[in-house]
Design a protein around this motif. Structure first.
Motif, PDB file in Angstrom:
ATOM      1  N   PRO A 183       0.829  -1.205   0.000  1.00  0.00           N
ATOM      2  CA  PRO A 183       0.000   0.000   0.000  1.00  0.00           C
ATOM      3  C   PRO A 183       0.866   1.258   0.000  1.00  0.00           C
ATOM      4  CG  PRO A 183      -0.333  -1.295   2.022  1.00  0.00           C
ATOM      5  CD  PRO A 183       0.753  -1.959   1.235  1.00  0.00           C
ATOM      6  N   PRO A 184       0.289   2.399  -0.344  1.00  0.00           N
ATOM      7  CA  PRO A 184       1.087   3.628  -0.365  1.00  0.00           C
ATOM      8  C   PRO A 184       1.675   3.937   1.010  1.00  0.00           C
ATOM      9  CG  PRO A 184      -1.044   3.979  -1.397  1.00  0.00           C
ATOM     10  CD  PRO A 184      -1.090   2.618  -0.772  1.00  0.00           C
ATOM     11  N   ASN A 204      -0.274   4.839   4.552  1.00  0.00           N
ATOM     12  CA  ASN A 204      -1.568   4.176   4.756  1.00  0.00           C
ATOM     13  C   ASN A 204      -1.760   3.797   6.225  1.00  0.00           C
ATOM     14  OD1 ASN A 204      -3.059   1.236   4.757  1.00  0.00           O
ATOM     15  ND2 ASN A 204      -3.990   2.608   3.283  1.00  0.00           N
ATOM     16  N   TRP A 205      -0.740   3.194   6.813  1.00  0.00           N
ATOM     17  CA  TRP A 205      -0.855   2.757   8.208  1.00  0.00           C
ATOM     18  C   TRP A 205      -0.971   3.974   9.140  1.00  0.00           C
ATOM     19  CZ3 TRP A 205      -2.469  -0.428  11.540  1.00  0.00           C
ATOM     20  CH2 TRP A 205      -1.962  -0.481  12.838  1.00  0.00           C
ATOM     21  N   ALA A 257      -2.224   6.827   8.430  1.00  0.00           N
ATOM     22  CA  ALA A 257      -3.566   7.402   8.275  1.00  0.00           C
ATOM     23  C   ALA A 257      -4.597   6.593   9.062  1.00  0.00           C
ATOM     24  CB  ALA A 257      -3.947   7.448   6.797  1.00  0.00           C
ATOM     25  N   ILE A 258      -4.441   5.271   9.043  1.00  0.00           N
ATOM     26  CA  ILE A 258      -5.373   4.422   9.812  1.00  0.00           C
ATOM     27  C   ILE A 258      -5.234   4.717  11.302  1.00  0.00           C
ATOM     28  CG2 ILE A 258      -5.857   2.035  10.499  1.00  0.00           C
ATOM     29  CD1 ILE A 258      -4.930   1.258   7.605  1.00  0.00           C
ATOM     30  N   ARG A 307      -6.859   7.908  12.187  1.00  0.00           N
ATOM     31  CA  ARG A 307      -8.321   7.826  12.198  1.00  0.00           C
ATOM     32  C   ARG A 307      -8.824   7.115  13.450  1.00  0.00           C
ATOM     33  NH1 ARG A 307     -10.196   6.572   6.030  1.00  0.00           N
ATOM     34  NH2 ARG A 307     -12.167   6.236   7.080  1.00  0.00           N
ATOM     35  N   LEU A 308      -8.070   6.133  13.902  1.00  0.00           N
ATOM     36  CA  LEU A 308      -8.553   5.344  15.042  1.00  0.00           C
ATOM     37  C   LEU A 308      -8.109   5.877  16.393  1.00  0.00           C
ATOM     38  CD1 LEU A 308      -8.094   1.704  13.693  1.00  0.00           C
ATOM     39  CD2 LEU A 308     -10.254   2.838  14.235  1.00  0.00           C
ATOM     40  N   PHE A 309      -6.871   6.373  16.448  1.00  0.00           N
ATOM     41  CA  PHE A 309      -6.319   6.755  17.760  1.00  0.00           C
ATOM     42  C   PHE A 309      -5.699   8.147  17.703  1.00  0.00           C
ATOM     43  CE2 PHE A 309      -4.985   2.318  16.572  1.00  0.00           C
ATOM     44  CZ  PHE A 309      -6.083   1.667  17.117  1.00  0.00           C
ATOM     45  N   HIS A 343     -14.337  10.414  13.026  1.00  0.00           N
ATOM     46  CA  HIS A 343     -14.018   8.988  13.026  1.00  0.00           C
ATOM     47  C   HIS A 343     -14.231   8.361  14.402  1.00  0.00           C
ATOM     48  CE1 HIS A 343     -12.643   9.499   9.009  1.00  0.00           C
ATOM     49  NE2 HIS A 343     -11.774  10.411   9.374  1.00  0.00           N
ATOM     50  N   TYR A 354      -2.274  -5.997  10.444  1.00  0.00           N
ATOM     51  CA  TYR A 354      -2.133  -5.101   9.286  1.00  0.00           C
ATOM     52  C   TYR A 354      -0.914  -5.507   8.460  1.00  0.00           C
ATOM     53  CZ  TYR A 354      -1.198  -0.893   6.557  1.00  0.00           C
ATOM     54  OH  TYR A 354      -0.929  -0.024   5.532  1.00  0.00           O
ATOM     55  N   PHE A 377      -4.620  -4.710  -0.198  1.00  0.00           N
ATOM     56  CA  PHE A 377      -4.457  -3.568  -1.111  1.00  0.00           C
ATOM     57  C   PHE A 377      -4.548  -4.047  -2.558  1.00  0.00           C
ATOM     58  CE2 PHE A 377      -1.832  -0.540  -3.573  1.00  0.00           C
ATOM     59  CZ  PHE A 377      -2.607   0.585  -3.372  1.00  0.00           C
ATOM     60  N   GLU A 421      -4.610   4.112  -7.298  1.00  0.00           N
ATOM     61  CA  GLU A 421      -3.890   3.941  -6.047  1.00  0.00           C
ATOM     62  C   GLU A 421      -4.518   4.715  -4.892  1.00  0.00           C
ATOM     63  OE1 GLU A 421       0.731   3.641  -4.755  1.00  0.00           O
ATOM     64  OE2 GLU A 421       0.140   5.501  -5.725  1.00  0.00           O
ATOM     65  N   ASP A 477      -6.151   3.115  -1.633  1.00  0.00           N
ATOM     66  CA  ASP A 477      -5.593   3.543  -0.333  1.00  0.00           C
ATOM     67  C   ASP A 477      -6.734   3.920   0.617  1.00  0.00           C
ATOM     68  OD1 ASP A 477      -4.053   4.647   1.688  1.00  0.00           O
ATOM     69  OD2 ASP A 477      -3.429   6.396   0.550  1.00  0.00           O
ATOM     70  N   GLN A 519      -7.887   2.035   4.135  1.00  0.00           N
ATOM     71  CA  GLN A 519      -8.013   2.715   5.435  1.00  0.00           C
ATOM     72  C   GLN A 519      -9.383   2.418   6.053  1.00  0.00           C
ATOM     73  OE1 GLN A 519      -7.087   6.929   5.389  1.00  0.00           O
ATOM     74  NE2 GLN A 519      -5.519   6.603   3.832  1.00  0.00           N
TER      75      GLN A 519
END
Lengths: 245, 191
Positions: free
Chosen positions: A62-63, A66-67, A69-70, A73-75, A155, B26, B34, B44, B48, B52
């Protein structure tokens, strides 16, 4: 239509699992899935069959980001500072640009100014000076007096309500908060106290619950509304639900 | 496919709000998921975005996973597939009613998403049902591959394969029926 006739169910389940069931038929079948274990099982069986088609899938990284951003959003408070939001006024103007309604403007700005001055009342304190990305509603009575502020982080999964003016809830009734989607029937969110504040646990993340909600409203109901219920009395408080980002 | 050994345990830990387990989950699955999203959306940034949303969903709903209904990876793949399909079709509806804000040119070469027919062929070999599925005419396997790997609906498939709509529907249906009977013949349990 009886979706649960075996042959029909198998056809719908395989088309849903494959993805060829589309549009309103797909949405209708998702409602059937939510209520029918037999339908859920039929879909899961097809999903397991189709899973063999992923056996030779080649992983793609993934770009970068990505992690992160997750996590944001969550924490947001614990893991990292919230992503820098767009300017507050810019966000407001983005929301309002298509709505030439003076009342909306007045209500939203009043709400925004109120929250800027006292973010604590809606549970929106931040480490810096900026409001986090949130859904915000300012509900007014028939005379236009602000009565309730409702807010939820974009979120998050909790809606905070703060009662600004005591609500005269009739004996034997509850003040039920409803979300009114742009296209769809109102659905219940939770109950509002007569005074003070309350936290309403959302059944899904805020982004999913409120993304298409245009207005909020309060009615006096005989009891807390169950999922799928509709308002049984007129709205006593109403206000716009605004995306603040 | 990533190793599936630890996934049920990791998912169980995520149910208990174990962030370290969530990160391990993850790391073990993101490349695969992905890829699933990208081959449908072929963009992409949108893949992405879907990824998420999918992991946010997995964090909140890990408790909804039912081990009797398939592996954790199958459960997660279907979260990603459904979100990707919804986004693909919502963008299509948008583009039918509004002016496009950007073009839909894939940001990564199509090769990265894998050729649907090749992907299907390799997967069938791996599942040891390639011989059985070869009883199906190539065009019918292709119709099934376009539906599964590209998220195409019957009208898209009919257009892509220059066939009448009813014919395309029949190809997809027969492809699924053949898949079911091949899996049953191979004795794949629970199916």
């Amino acid at each position: 239509m009886n979706y649960l006739l075996p042959e029909r169910l198998d056809r719908l389940a395989r088309e849903y699992a494959l993805g060829t069931l589309a549009g309103r038929a797909r949405r209708r079948f998702e409602r059937v899935l939510a209520a029918s274990p037999a339908a859920t099982m039929a879909v899961q069986t097809w999903q397991q069959r189709l899973a063999v088609l992923d056996g030779a899938n080649v992983a793609l990284a993934p770009p970068v980001g990505n992690w992160t951003a997750i996590q944001q959003r969550l924490f947001p408070p614990a893991q990292a500072p919230a992503a820098a939001p767009r300017g507050f006024l810019q966000g407001l103007l983005g929301v309002l640009s298509g709505r030439a309604l003076g009342g909306v403007l007045a209500g939203v700005i009043a709400c925004a100014v109120f929250l800027r001055l006292q973010p604590g009342v809606a549970g929106l304190e931040t480490q810096g000076d900026k409001l986090p990305e949130s859904y915000v509603g300012l509900l007014q009575d028939a005379s236009g007096k602000p009565v309730v502020v409702a807010s939820s982080r974009r979120h998050g999964d909790v809606l905070t309500v703060k009662v600004l003016q005591p609500i005269a809830i009739p004996p034997g009734r509850v003040a039920e908060l409803w979300a009114l989607p742009k296209n769809g029937a109102p659905f219940p969110v939770g109950t509002v106290p007569a005074k003070g504040s309350a936290r309403i646990e959302l059944y899904e993340p805020s982004e999913k619950v409120f993304s298409s909600v245009q207005d909020l409203g309060v009615t006096f109901e005989p009891a807390q509304a169950a999922p799928g219920a509709k308002p049984s009395t007129p709205f006593v408080l109403t206000g716009h639900c605004v995306k603040v980002w | 496919m990533p190793s599936a050994d630890d996934l049920p345990h990791l998912l169980a830990c995520v149910t208990l709000r174990d962030r370290a387990a969530f990160e391990r989950l993850y790391r073990a699955t993101c490349g695969h998921l992905f890829s699933v999203s990208f081959r449908i959306l072929r963009n992409e940034s949108r893949a992405d975005e879907v990824l998420q949303e999918a992991y946010v969903n997995i964090w909140h709903n890990a408790g909804a996973y039912n081990a009797g209904a398939g592996t954790p990876m199958t459960w997660m793949i279907n979260i990603v597939r459904n979100k990707s399909i919804d986004l693909l079709r919502s963008r299509r509806t948008e583009s039918e009613t509004t002016s496009p804000l950007d073009d839909d040119t894939p940001e990564i070469a199509d090769d990265a998403a894998g050729d649907p027919q090749q992907l299907m062929s390799n997967s069938l070999v791996k599942a040891r049902i390639d011989d059985c599925m070869s009883a199906l005419p190539a065009v019918q396997r292709q119709a099934l591959a376009l539906a599964y790997y590209r998220g195409m609906v019957h009208t898209d498939i009919a257009q892509a394969l220059s066939a009448p709509l009813g014919t395309a529907k029949g190809w997809v249906r027969r492809g699924l029926e053949q898949l079911r009977s091949c899996l049953e013949a191979a004795g794949v349990s629970g199916l």
